[in-house]
Write an enzyme that holds these catalytic residues in place. Structure first.
Site, PDB file in Angstrom:
ATOM      1  N   THR A 113       0.748  -1.185   0.055  1.00 50.67           N
ATOM      2  CA  THR A 113       0.020  -0.028   0.262  1.00 50.67           C
ATOM      3  C   THR A 113       0.580   1.196   0.301  1.00 50.67           C
ATOM      4  O   THR A 113       1.845   1.416   0.815  1.00 50.67           O
ATOM      5  CB  THR A 113      -1.023   0.073   1.056  1.00 50.67           C
ATOM      6  OG1 THR A 113      -1.568  -0.980   1.149  1.00 50.67           O
ATOM      7  CG2 THR A 113      -1.831   1.003   1.241  1.00 50.67           C
ATOM      8  N   GLY A 152       2.975  -2.733   8.802  1.00 55.66           N
ATOM      9  CA  GLY A 152       3.379  -3.292   9.460  1.00 55.66           C
ATOM     10  C   GLY A 152       4.918  -3.845   9.913  1.00 55.66           C
ATOM     11  O   GLY A 152       4.951  -5.010   9.220  1.00 55.66           O
ATOM     12  N   GLU A 405      -6.806  -6.080   3.826  1.00 51.40           N
ATOM     13  CA  GLU A 405      -6.591  -7.059   2.708  1.00 51.40           C
ATOM     14  C   GLU A 405      -8.269  -7.050   1.561  1.00 51.40           C
ATOM     15  O   GLU A 405      -8.589  -8.536   1.587  1.00 51.40           O
ATOM     16  CB  GLU A 405      -7.506  -8.905   3.029  1.00 51.40           C
ATOM     17  CG  GLU A 405      -5.522  -9.305   4.397  1.00 51.40           C
ATOM     18  CD  GLU A 405      -4.622  -9.617   3.813  1.00 51.40           C
ATOM     19  OE1 GLU A 405      -4.845 -10.084   2.328  1.00 51.40           O
ATOM     20  OE2 GLU A 405      -4.000  -9.425   3.396  1.00 51.40           O
TER      21      GLU A 405
END
Lengths: 621, 621
Positions: A113, A152, A405
């Site tokens: 992303t 993350g 997701e």
């Protein structure tokens, strides 16, 4: 289960006793990850076959997520998904990373992303340009909007990124490819030069995860860091790809696209169970108000309370039985495609079908779970707002699943597209999984002729009513969506716009209704494999979940002419109340059956002995 | 507004720059409270009349809540509600407390809820037993379940509690009364002896509030600490009450019961506005996916996105216009009752009517706001999960409102009871506020004869359709609820149980449908007071909120025979989409019009100049 004893035996996994800020939570999760990785749980992992390993890791993920969602996500991003992607997209030259990450020498993140683009991956702008003179890729971020973000583990702790960037070679762009990119010195965790990397700051939940951003300033990595299973740069510096084995590519795509969503569905089963276990147990022992004889009633006795909670108990069972069976089918599909047991057409059909079912199911399930958590929180009254009730943390940690997701709204369009495409597929294919789930679309004409003429409760509290009504609803929504598209085609040329303007009350509802009907189908099959005593109760849950879900679509049942009689709405609503009332004695024992091991709920409001164990009693001295 | 400059000028009010744990947040809020109290905002407060003072404090509360809900709640519980209650329930002898609390010498809390009882206040068990020999009350907590808990400010900081306890005198219990109870030494904040008092620990939000518990162990307070406006203990040690002036008691009851809920409705207006301002601004500048020409579209262009957000923009306007007007009417009622301008019957009718409208409106509005916040969070995609988007904090801090000041589910029953009672009220009373709101119930028979025969969009996008359909719906639900009750009466004697089993799909829906119809009525009146240009847009918002709300009740419209034609559902759903599409150009400017001052949204994702201002850009260096 072995994973519980790991959590129980090491105090690092115990919930913190004093309030922590988000930085402290991140540090704690990092420490937990190390102990988790070296707990012995993963010792035999490299000797397992794909099926065994996947099931094992899925089970551990489910258990860990239930106990500590920060840890499960940190582990997935940092180790299991990364090593999975290496095997899927990389080749032998990448195996050292595989062993390093399992050995705790490196920690990864998955950088896809960007700030300005998430759902629309085609627009990702980070480039990896091949420099033949040095045999390196030059990674570059063209502007702030192309900064990788939300990644993350990237904020503070990862050493390597699995980066997706546009591969540019000899002046041509060859689309997104995966690269292994060193980010920080594994010894010092100091970032390398020509990177701007950091933590994106506080979030609404998952405080233990260090989500980060990164910008690359002509940052060089060796050519061999390209994950080259589907394409590579040859010795002449030219891009090469071999499409001789496309089902493997498709299988790989399926694996990397759907696995994360399947995991989310599995996690959701536990989240919804946790929520309803807490609220139902609380309702069974919390008394409030008294009848005319002055006897105080447990709030579970109230009709409104039953109606608020019991459909979510039913949903928990329905979803669980669907996800268990479907996950198994999904793994079999991947194995078959990896083993070359399917031809190209079959693989392609299977991949798109599985993807479509995963898309709508993930959306429906995460939304249902979101609502179940909130209803449970409110059903526990003010006490539901206490941290010890766990419902606030559950909500905040669960929440990102509705947009990560794949944003649910975007995912539903994928299912709609598939369902519309399937109306023109070769008949033979309907016997092929997962098209078996929509076999009835073949009989659409006949199904759309169905009308409801019932006038008694048993006409709706039955399998045939629920399944046949859902078949009608799905067929009608397919037809109505197609009609809407046809009308739009007379006004608009742009296919993209036509699709967008056939969503609300049409394509979007179609995808959700299909997901419900599909889950109900799996649940019914499961009911029929159980012994009679259990099946008797499970079927009631099936009816409740079915009628409760159908009630949301009543407008369309009338609009499409399935009925014009008042009795349809009357009987469905009455059926819901009757089922709630009949299920009351069962529900308390049912929630105990789906409850995770006791210690997980140690600090929850209700406990299985029917007594309140307000954790904060300990403050009272 | 002066309050903004207070927040702007003093750095103590700035959002903290580093992550804080909940203990630190509590300390910060306590410091903010002191500076807020001495900011000069409250200097002239004691010279204002009731109306002026109430409006002034309400305005400050609204602004403060928008900026910092911890501070507004801490102030309300610690100062404004306490001082209000003193004037309402106390007498001259309690005035020193009034001045002490405004002077910052003491800080209060309102101790009502007990561990085992919140909604059912009659069951509260804390006793205040009069000891004539020492002229003291002995406060006692009979057991852990009677510990006062959830009390804001009690955990660490209050010096005095306004305690509600059962007054026992000469062996008889005289029901709940208010007492001023010293808790901590104002100089040291050390609790007095014979008290077990502490903080209940972490919650899901409102981390700046020190919610506490307390148990009294035969704790003695002077007799004069009884708030004695409605009853007192005389010099002979006997309990006395004078019912010579009942409307004053009723007026006081109205004031103390409804004021908190009116404030919640006011706060909700701002919360819903904040949520939609953030999500609509974001949608106007966030692009994702491109049309067939490759042009990326702002997500506000997507039908689904409009349908998700615009009804909440409409709801924000509808609710705001209702709450503004109704708050004003409410204050006028209190003034009239305090001035003795109403007779006993009128006061009683007014009190119960206002209470009923507040109950259902607070429920509907807080639920709508809750959903608007969540939809906004999801509509901002992943970025909506960042703390800087403010939607997570907004959700967690707003959340308790659905269960505090009356659990919504319990409150709805109050409205249902009132509506059913009103069917048998004297006709003359319908001209008396607030029964004017349900004047149409008189024509129930005629209204129930209405049928929908429309076949064009303009038959539903109009005031007469929306208002007349809602009248039909409310009348039908009154009738259906009564019928359900009649059936239950043949099976069950217990009135309490009969009421409980006539809630779902009946009494509960009745109360919500009435709240919607009432808000729509106020909103329509407001539209008609605006100039043409504004009214043109506002009326579209009225239609959108009306049709969107009605769509949720379509099952009942068919069930009750209001229509059996497919066109009802078809036209309402089509109407919603048409209105969304027509409103698109307006909505962006509308959200700017309802947006709170810019600096509040400084750290929000979208900004009024149409550019993204991700606060966390500052991390990137």
């Amino acid at each position: 289960m072995r994973v519980w004893s790991v959590f129980q035996s090491d105090p690092i996994f115990s919930p913190p006793k004093i309030p922590m800020n988000t930085e402290e939570e991140k540090r704690l999760t990092a420490k937990q990850l190390v102990n988790f990785l070296f707990s012995g749980l993963f010792d035999g992992i490299h000797d397992m076959c794909y099926r065994e390993k996947t099931l094992y890791l899925m089970a551990i993920n489910e258990a860990t997520e239930m106990f500590n969602p920060n840890l499960s996500i940190k582990f997935a991003l940092g180790i299991s998904l990364f090593s999975n992607a290496l095997l899927c997209l990389g080749t032998e030259r990448h195996l050292p990373y595989y062993y390093d990450v399992w050995g705790g020498k490196i920690l990864s993140c998955l950088a896809i992303t960007e700030l300005a683009h998430g759902s629309d991956t085609k627009r990702l702008k980070t480039t990896a340009t091949y420099d033949h003179s040095t045999q390196e890729f030059i990674i570059n971020t063209p502007g702030i909007e192309a900064a990788k973000c939300w990644v993350g583990n990237l904020g503070k702790q990862c050493t390597h990124a699995l980066l997706f960037a546009q591969l540019v070679c000899s002046g041509s762009c060859h689309g997104l490819h995966g690269f292994i990119v060193p980010i920080r010195d594994p010894k010092t965790l100091i970032p390398y030069e020509n990177l701007t990397v950091g933590d994106i700051g506080e979030k609404s939940g998952l405080h233990g995860i260090d989500n980060g951003y990164i910008m690359f300033h002509n940052y060089r990595i060796p050519k061999k860091n390209l994950l080259n299973k589907t394409g590579d740069v040859n010795d002449d510096g030219e891009y090469e790809t071999e499409f001789s084995d496309p089902q493997r590519i498709l299988g790989a795509a399926l694996e990397s696209l759907s696995a994360g969503r399947v995991a989310i569905m599995q996690e959701s089963c536990n989240s919804i169970s946790k929520a309803v276990v807490i609220s139902v147990r609380y309702a069974a022992q919390r008394c409030q108000f008294s009848d005319s004889n002055g006897i105080e009633l447990p709030i579970i006795e109230y009709q409104t309370h039953q109606w608020r909670l019991f459909p979510y108990v039913a949903a928990a069972y329905a979803i669980k039985s669907f996800v268990q069976k479907f996950s198994d089918q999904y793994i079999s599909c991947v194995v078959q495609s990896q083993d070359g047991q399917m031809d190209v057409d079959q693989t392609s059909l299977m991949v798109s079908g599985v993807h479509a079912i995963v898309c709508c199911s993930k959306s429906l399930i995460t939304w249902t779970c979101r609502d179940a958590i909130q209803e449970s929180r409110e059903a526990c009254g003010g006490h539901g707002f206490h941290k010890a009730a766990r419902l606030g943390d559950l909500r905040n940690n669960f929440d990102p699943r509705v947009t990560f997701e794949g944003d649910n709204t975007v995912l539903l369009q994928q299912t709609m597209n598939w369902l519309l495409r399937c109306t023109s597929v070769n008949e033979d294919y309907y016997s092929f999984f997962p098209l078996t789930c929509i076999k009835y679309l073949q009989n659409s004409k006949q199904i759309l002729g169905r009308r409801f003429n019932g006038n008694r409760l048993e006409h709706v509290i039955c399998h045939s009513f629920i399944s046949q009504t859902y078949e009608w609803l799905v067929c009608w929504l397919v037809k109505a969506t197609c009609e809407r598209i046809d009308v739009l085609k007379t006004q608009e040329d742009d296919k993209f716009k036509i699709r967008n303007f056939s969503q609300v009350f049409r394509g979007r509802t179609l995808a959700l209704a299909f997901a419900e009907s599909n889950i109900l189908m799996y649940f019914w099959d499961h009911c029929n494999t159980c012994d009679d005593e259990l099946a008797f109760v499970l079927k009631k849950l099936y009816y409740l979940y079915g009628l409760w879900s159908l009630y949301k679509h009543i407008a369309l049942l009338y609009q499409g002419g399935f009925s014009s009689s008042s009795s349809l709405s009357e009987l469905i609503s009455e059926g819901i109340l009757v089922l709630c009332s009949e299920l009351k004695p069962e529900v308390v024992s049912l929630v105990d059956a789906i409850a995770p091991p006791d210690f997980i709920l140690d600090s929850a409001l209700g406990a299985s002995d029917g007594k309140v164990r307000y954790k904060w009693h300990v403050h009272v001295q």
